[in-house]
Design an enzyme around this catalytic site. Structure first.
Site, PDB file in Angstrom:
ATOM      1  N   GLY A 136      -2.773 -18.690   0.391  1.00  0.00           N
ATOM      2  CA  GLY A 136      -3.328 -17.343   0.403  1.00  0.00           C
ATOM      3  C   GLY A 136      -2.450 -16.372  -0.356  1.00  0.00           C
ATOM      4  CE  LYS A 137       1.489 -13.552  -3.728  1.00  0.00           C
ATOM      5  NZ  LYS A 137       2.743 -13.860  -3.096  1.00  0.00           N
ATOM      6  N   GLY A 138      -2.535 -11.966  -0.906  1.00  0.00           N
ATOM      7  CA  GLY A 138      -3.209 -10.678  -0.829  1.00  0.00           C
ATOM      8  C   GLY A 138      -2.912  -9.851  -2.062  1.00  0.00           C
ATOM      9  CG  ASP A 161       5.054 -11.354  -2.581  1.00  0.00           C
ATOM     10  OD1 ASP A 161       6.033 -11.344  -3.361  1.00  0.00           O
ATOM     11  OD2 ASP A 161       4.163 -12.193  -2.660  1.00  0.00           O
TER      12      ASP A 161
END
Length: 121
Positions: free
Chosen positions: A31-33, A71
């Protein structure tokens, strides 16, 4: 950047996260927002707070299918705000029971990995 570029970058990063997790034998990952905004509409002050609260609502709506973390562009103080609306995140401030910024432990892990490779060679 336009929305298409943000989405493409998010998918590319998510694939990389999934591969890293798979190589480590971890079942989760991938996953990556991505929060898209323009430099003309820089997100600061109250606008940033409102965005973080909305992001918390969004994370909660996913019911744990995605867990956010600190991040690039997302800081511990931001996650502390997100935490007001969601429990699906890591790297919140130690004062809230979290681990804080993971950069130092991550860097230490990289150094250990490099030392391991050197000793193997």
């Amino acid at each position: 950047e336009n929305l298409d570029q943000y989405l493409r970058d998010g998918i590319r990063l998510a694939i990389g996260m999934g591969r890293k997790s798979a190589m480590a034998g971890i079942w989760w990952g991938g996953g990556k927002g991505v929060i898209a905004y323009s430099e003309e509409n820089d997100i600061v002050g109250e606008n940033r707070k409102q965005l973080m609260l909305a992001y918390g609502d969004f994370l909660t709506s996913l019911k744990g299918c995605y867990v956010a973390a600190e991040d690039a562009g997302m800081h511990v103080k931001d996650l502390d705000i997100v935490y007001q609306r969601s429990r699906y995140l890591t790297c919140i401030s130690p004062s809230l029971g979290g681990s804080g910024n993971p950069s130092v432990p991550t860097a230490m892990g990289i150094v250990c990995a490099m030392e391991g490779v050197l000793s193997f060679l």
